[in-house]
Design a protein around this motif. Sequence first.
Motif: not given
Length: 140
Positions: A119-121, A71-74, A18-19
Motif C-alpha cells: 500500500t501507499l501507507d 494511504p492504506k486503501a490505495i 501519502a506522506k
Amino acid sequence: MKISTKGRYGLTIMIELAKKFGEGPVPLKSIAKANDLSEHYLEQIVSPLRNAGLVKSIRGAYGGYVLAREPKAITSGDIIRVLEGPLQLVEGIEDEEPAKRELWIRIRNAIKNVLENTTLDDLAKHSDDNSAEEGYMFYI
C-alpha cells in the motif's frame, strides 16, 4: 514488463501525497522540486490518477493535490494499472506449451501479489525510515 518513468514518477507523486496525508493540498511544484523532476511531466501523469479517482485537485492559491482515499486503501497495483495498463508479461500466453504457460502465470501472479499487497501507507512509512540503508527496489 518494464515499468516506465510514467509509472515510477506516478508512484513518487502518490508516495509524497501519502506522506502529507491529512495536512492539506500538496502542489506538484513542491513534489517536482523535492524529487528533481519536471513539473510539466508530473502534470501529465497526475491527470489519469485524478480521472481514476485516486487523487483530488484543490484549486486556489493554496491548492494542489490530495489523496482521494487513505494511504492504506490505495495499493501500488492501483497506481501501476492506471499508468501502465494491465499486467502482461508475455503476449500470446495461451499459445505457449503448458510448462512455459505455467511459469509465466506464476511470475505474473507473484508480481500481482506484491503490487496488490503493497500500500501507499507501506511505501510512505518506508521512505520516512531513515534507519533503512536501502529503499524498496522492484525489478520486474
